[in-house]
Design an enzyme around this catalytic site. Sequence first.
Site, PDB file in Angstrom:
ATOM      1  N   SER A   1       3.859   9.380   4.922  1.00  0.00           N
ATOM      2  CA  SER A   1       3.537   7.956   5.060  1.00  0.00           C
ATOM      3  C   SER A   1       2.221   7.557   4.415  1.00  0.00           C
ATOM      4  CB  SER A   1       3.514   7.566   6.540  1.00  0.00           C
ATOM      5  OG  SER A   1       2.545   8.324   7.255  1.00  0.00           O
TER       6      SER A   1
ATOM      7  N   ASP B   1      -3.874   1.167  11.605  1.00  0.00           N
ATOM      8  CA  ASP B   1      -3.178   1.345  12.874  1.00  0.00           C
ATOM      9  C   ASP B   1      -3.744   2.609  13.512  1.00  0.00           C
ATOM     10  OD1 ASP B   1      -1.915   3.492  11.581  1.00  0.00           O
ATOM     11  OD2 ASP B   1      -0.055   2.389  11.219  1.00  0.00           O
TER      12      ASP B   1
ATOM     13  N   HIS C   1      -3.066   5.535  10.451  1.00  0.00           N
ATOM     14  CA  HIS C   1      -3.277   5.374   9.008  1.00  0.00           C
ATOM     15  C   HIS C   1      -4.531   4.559   8.710  1.00  0.00           C
ATOM     16  CE1 HIS C   1       1.134   5.783   9.698  1.00  0.00           C
ATOM     17  NE2 HIS C   1       1.023   6.640   8.696  1.00  0.00           N
TER      18      HIS C   1
END
Length: 374
Positions: free
Chosen positions: A59, A349, A352
Site C-alpha cells: 500500500s 491515517d 500511512h
Amino acid sequence: MERPRSVHHHIIPYFCLVSSSMLFWCTFFLVLLFTTTTHALVKLPENTTVPAVIVFGDSIVDAGNNDDMITEARCDYAPYGIDFDGGVATGRFSNGKVPGDIVAEELGIKPSIPAYRDPNLKPEDLLTGVTFASGGAGYVPLTTKLAGGIPLPQQLKYFEQYIAKLKAMVGEERTQFIIKNSLFVVICGSNDIANDFFALPPVQLHYTVASFTALMADNARSFAQTLYGYGARRILVFGAPPIGCVPSQRTVAGGPTRDCVARFNDASKLFNSKLSANIDALSTTLQDPTIIYIDIYSPLLDLILSPQQYGFKVGDKGCCGTGLIEVTALCNNYTAAVCPIRSDYVFWDSFHPTEKAYRIIVAKLFDKYFDRFF
C-alpha cells in the site's frame, strides 16, 4: 530544465494515424510531450537515461490497483486523495502523492505513477512507468491472501503483460532499453510483520521471529533476482519501516501511553539486516552494483521521534479521525473528521504517512543513495 513543446497536442493523434510505419516516432513524440509536464529536481549524471519508474509492493506505493477488488485494503473514497490532483481518491493510501510518484517527479519523468490496473491507463503511460503494487501485499503468500490483495507473483504476471504491450508499441530493442535503464522500486514487508506474524498467534507456532524474517528476506531476494532475469538493472529494494512506531500499532500494543512497540521494531530491524545481507550478496553474485538495499527505517523513525525538526507538530497520531486507529474503511468522510492542516502530521491515517513526510524521506534517500543508483 523543462524542454519547450514544439509540437501541438492536437497534431500528435493525427500523426499517429498517418502510417503504421511511423509508430516508433509517434511513440517518441508522445513520450516527449508526457515527460515535459514536470521539472526534474535532481540532475542525472551525463549520458544517463531513466525512461521510466516501475514499482512493485504494497500500500505504500499502490496507486489504485485494488480499486475494483473485494478487499478492505483499498481507499478509493474520500478523504483519501484530498490533496492529490483535483482532490480525487485514486486508491493511493495517503492524502496526496506516494513515494513512486515523488521519485518520478524528482527525476523529471512525469508527475505521478499510475496504477497498471487503472481502467483509464493510457498507452503512453506504459512508456514512462506504472505501479503494480497492491495494498495488503507481503513477501509471505499468506499475508497477501489474508488482505485480499494482489500477491507478488501476480504482480510479476502483470509485469509480463506490460512487457508484451511495450514490445507491441515500440519493438523488442526499445523495450529492452526501457527495462534495462528504468528505476525499479520494490517496497514490501510491513504487512508481513504487522498483519501476519504479530496478528496471528498460529503463525508464531510455526515460526520464530528469526525464521519468519528469514523467509521474508529470502523471498525478497528471489523477487529481485526475478526482476533481474527480466532485464532490470536498477533495482531498489526497500527495507521495513519502524512498524512499532506506526500510530495503529502503538494504539493496539503500545500500552496506555502508546509507546513504540519494541518487539515490532526489533522484527523490522532483524528483517532489514537479513534483507540487506541478501541484496548485497545478490549484487555481488550478479556483479551488478545497482541492485541496492534501501534503508527506510532510519529516516522515518527520525521524523516520528523528532517531528518538530522537520516542521511537523504530530508524529504519533494520524491526521484522519482520532489518528489512533483509523485506516482504510475507518478513515472516511462519514465517521472521521480530517485535520485541517495535513502538513502538521507525519502520518495521514494510522498506518500511512502524509505526502509531506514522503517527500522528506525521498529527498533523504536521494541524498544518501543517488550516486549508487546510477
